[in-house]
Design an enzyme around this catalytic site. Structure first.
Site, PDB file in Angstrom:
ATOM      1  CG  PHE A 146      -3.619 -13.017   3.150  1.00 47.31           C
ATOM      2  CD1 PHE A 146      -2.954 -13.115   1.941  1.00 47.31           C
ATOM      3  CD2 PHE A 146      -3.522 -14.070   4.054  1.00 47.31           C
ATOM      4  CE1 PHE A 146      -2.205 -14.238   1.623  1.00 47.31           C
ATOM      5  CE2 PHE A 146      -2.777 -15.197   3.763  1.00 47.31           C
ATOM      6  CZ  PHE A 146      -2.119 -15.289   2.538  1.00 47.31           C
ATOM      7  CE  LYS A 205      -8.938  -3.464   0.952  1.00 40.06           C
ATOM      8  NZ  LYS A 205      -7.984  -3.448   2.044  1.00 40.06           N
ATOM      9  CG  ASP A 258      -6.680  -1.107   8.700  1.00 36.81           C
ATOM     10  OD1 ASP A 258      -6.093  -1.341   7.625  1.00 36.81           O
ATOM     11  OD2 ASP A 258      -7.481  -1.906   9.232  1.00 36.81           O
ATOM     12  CE  LYS A 266       9.169   7.463  27.911  1.00 35.09           C
ATOM     13  NZ  LYS A 266       9.698   7.279  29.238  1.00 35.09           N
ATOM     14  CG  ASN A 281      -0.815  -6.542  13.248  1.00 34.39           C
ATOM     15  OD1 ASN A 281      -0.200  -7.594  13.061  1.00 34.39           O
ATOM     16  ND2 ASN A 281      -0.828  -5.565  12.353  1.00 34.39           N
TER      17      ASN A 281
HETATM   18  N1  CTP Z   1      -3.909  -4.071   3.443  1.00 39.48           N
HETATM   19  C1  CTP Z   1      -3.096  -3.175   2.796  1.00 39.48           C
HETATM   20  N2  CTP Z   1      -2.936  -1.925   3.282  1.00 39.48           N
HETATM   21  C2  CTP Z   1      -3.563  -1.526   4.412  1.00 39.48           C
HETATM   22  C3  CTP Z   1      -4.407  -2.444   5.075  1.00 39.48           C
HETATM   23  C4  CTP Z   1      -4.556  -3.702   4.576  1.00 39.48           C
HETATM   24  O1  CTP Z   1      -2.508  -3.538   1.774  1.00 39.48           O
HETATM   25  N3  CTP Z   1      -3.379  -0.305   4.860  1.00 39.48           N
HETATM   26  C5  CTP Z   1      -4.096  -5.405   2.848  1.00 39.48           C
HETATM   27  C6  CTP Z   1      -3.603  -6.560   3.681  1.00 39.48           C
HETATM   28  O2  CTP Z   1      -2.255  -6.865   3.354  1.00 39.48           O
HETATM   29  C7  CTP Z   1      -4.533  -7.699   3.260  1.00 39.48           C
HETATM   30  C8  CTP Z   1      -5.810  -6.957   2.912  1.00 39.48           C
HETATM   31  O3  CTP Z   1      -5.464  -5.597   2.702  1.00 39.48           O
HETATM   32  O4  CTP Z   1      -4.085  -8.341   2.090  1.00 39.48           O
HETATM   33  C9  CTP Z   1      -6.906  -7.019   3.913  1.00 39.48           C
HETATM   34  O5  CTP Z   1      -6.435  -6.641   5.179  1.00 39.48           O
HETATM   35  P1  CTP Z   1      -7.439  -6.589   6.409  1.00 39.48           P
HETATM   36  O6  CTP Z   1      -6.747  -5.992   7.583  1.00 39.48           O
HETATM   37  O7  CTP Z   1      -8.124  -7.913   6.560  1.00 39.48           O
HETATM   38  O8  CTP Z   1      -8.562  -5.643   5.842  1.00 39.48           O
HETATM   39  P2  CTP Z   1      -8.720  -4.099   5.721  1.00 39.48           P
HETATM   40  O9  CTP Z   1      -8.762  -3.763   4.267  1.00 39.48           O
HETATM   41  O10 CTP Z   1      -7.729  -3.392   6.545  1.00 39.48           O
HETATM   42  O11 CTP Z   1     -10.201  -3.956   6.259  1.00 39.48           O
HETATM   43  P3  CTP Z   1     -10.775  -4.169   7.769  1.00 39.48           P
HETATM   44  O12 CTP Z   1      -9.604  -3.958   8.705  1.00 39.48           O
HETATM   45  O13 CTP Z   1     -11.840  -3.158   7.852  1.00 39.48           O
HETATM   46  O14 CTP Z   1     -11.309  -5.574   7.800  1.00 39.48           O
END
Ligand code: CTP
Length: 404
Positions: free
Chosen positions: A323, A341, A279, A289, A210
């Site tokens: 965050f 969380k 995620d 590859k 990302n």
């Molecule tokens: N986070 C994490 N582990 C993951 C995904 C996210 O620890 N696998 C943490 C990020 O570091 C951040 C928080 O969760 O502190 C929220 O991340 P965000 O991407 O905004 O939210 P998600 O929980 O992934 O939910 P969504 O993508 O559905 O908004």
């Protein structure tokens, strides 16, 4: 504490020798940088003898003599290795160059590369000091948050009596030393910070990731170290220099980040999860590859471990700051992440706008607390936002202690 003492080219330059000594008497290691004009008033050798260290004279001088040292990139190292930048005497010319971001000698380039506190002690003729041009430059530098140690009134070298005389070197040293013991409000805390994106491989040459630059997490690590914390930074792949005084652990994938976080969790009293963790990932990555075919291709991804959720379950009495990167319903989504969380605070970040969020040097966030209280932080450099986040962390820490 390590400080750069920048000396400008004015008659008061000789008083900087006393200032160097006064700083050292207060336990501060001093690296002297002379402008080329300053070297006309006082020799590098005087400062080398006083400080026991090489004196830097000018950006491209490349002098080979023992007491001078210079290179085109050394200002970056000097900026990184020091905790304070003190410029005395700050002449009218230096104030103008600093105010307008000139980078034409070692001292001004060091100033631009330096991120810590800056102390400026001007000294010059009264009319030069009172001139609107100088006063405007001083007000720009004050607005930038620098400490201006005002010149004193008195009989000046030019024969006039009025403001313009360099402040007492002992007084300047007192201000700098006092500052170094202030603001260590995170002393005794071990703060685990995650930063940057994760990269999830699809095969040996491709990955999904990302747009996170890591700048927010790195700014948090720098701010925490400045305030006396012991900092462990677990970082995804970013293009940023490792912050000084921070233990950095480099990872690539969400799984690696999770493992590193859990390995260091026992040491941490505060965890800040600024990383943009993927995620989804491919749980079985092909060894070779993947070849192109004429047909459509689809990827079947599995969820990655939710590190923040796991941290919430293992929270104990540590503070947990999450965050939330959102493109809509910022506060509501952040509050629901905070609850699901088990965080103490969520820093909600509206991404996808120009000039803030991912990749940017600035950010505009809302701090969302357990009580539902929201604290909007106006757009500001990530360094300032990091400071405000830790101000709130300290308040949370105090209110938790009071509740016990
Ligand atoms: N986070 C994490 N582990 C993951 C995904 C996210 O620890 N696998 C943490 C990020 O570091 C951040 C928080 O969760 O502190 C929220 O991340 P965000 O991407 O905004 O939210 P998600 O929980 O992934 O939910 P969504 O993508 O559905 O908004």
């Amino acid at each position: 504490m390590n400080a750069v003492l920048g000396v400008g080219g004015g008659i008061a330059a000789y008083k900087s020798a006393e200032l160097a000594r006064a700083l050292m008497e207060r336990g501060i290691r001093v690296q002297v940088v002379l402008t080329s004009a300053a070297a006309q008033f006082i020799t590098p050798l005087t400062f080398a003898a006083l400080t026991g260290r090489k004196v830097i004279t000018d950006l491209f001088s490349n002098s080979s003599s023992e007491e001078t040292l210079s290179s085109a990139i050394e200002h970056i190292a000097v900026a990184q290795e020091n905790d304070a930048l003190v410029i005395a005497p700050a002449t009218a010319d230096l104030l103008a160059r600093l105010a307008h971001g000139h980078a034409n000698d070692f001292l001004t380039t060091t100033y631009l590369a330096f991120t810590g506190p800056v102390f400026l002690a001007p000294a010059m003729n009264t009319n030069m000091w009172l001139h609107p041009a100088t006063q405007e430059n001083v007000s720009i530098l004050k607005k930038r948050g620098h400490v201006i140690i005002e010149p004193e009134e008195g009989m000046l070298a030019c024969g006039i009596t009025g403001p313009g005389r360099l402040a007492d070197p002992q007084g300047i040293a007192e201000i700098v030393a006092g500052f170094s013991s202030l603001g260590k409000d995170l002393e005794g805390e071990t703060i685990l910070i995650t930063a940057g994106p994760t990269q999830e491989p699809l095969d040996p040459v491709r990955y999904i990731s990302n747009r996170s630059s890591g700048k927010m997490g790195y700014a948090l690590a720098e701010a925490a170290v400045h305030r006396g914390a012991n900092v462990i930074l677990i970082s995804g792949p970013v293009q940023l220099p490792e912050p000084r005084g921070v233990s950095v652990i480099q990872v690539h994938t969400a799984v690696e980040m999770r493992d590193a976080v859990m390995q260091h969790l026992a040491e941490a009293s505060i965890v800040v999860k600024a990383a943009a963790v993927a995620d989804y990932h491919l749980s079985r990555v092909p060894q070779h590859k993947v070849k192109k075919t004429a047909t459509r291709m689809s990827l079947e991804l599995d969820p990655t471990p939710d590190i923040l959720a796991e941290l919430g379950q293992k929270k104990a009495d540590r503070l947990l700051i999450g965050f939330a990167a959102e493109t809509e319903n910022l506060t509501r989504s952040a509050l629901s992440k905070l609850e699901s969380k088990n965080c103490d605070m969520v820093v909600a970040n509206l991404v996808g706008q120009d000039g803030t969020g991912f990749e940017s040097d600035e950010n505009e966030v809302v701090l969302v607390l357990r009580t539902g209280e929201t604290i909007p932080l106006a757009r500001a450099p990530k360094r300032d936002i990091a400071g405000r986040i830790f101000d709130q962390v300290i308040k949370l820490r105090l209110s938790l202690h009071a509740a016990r």
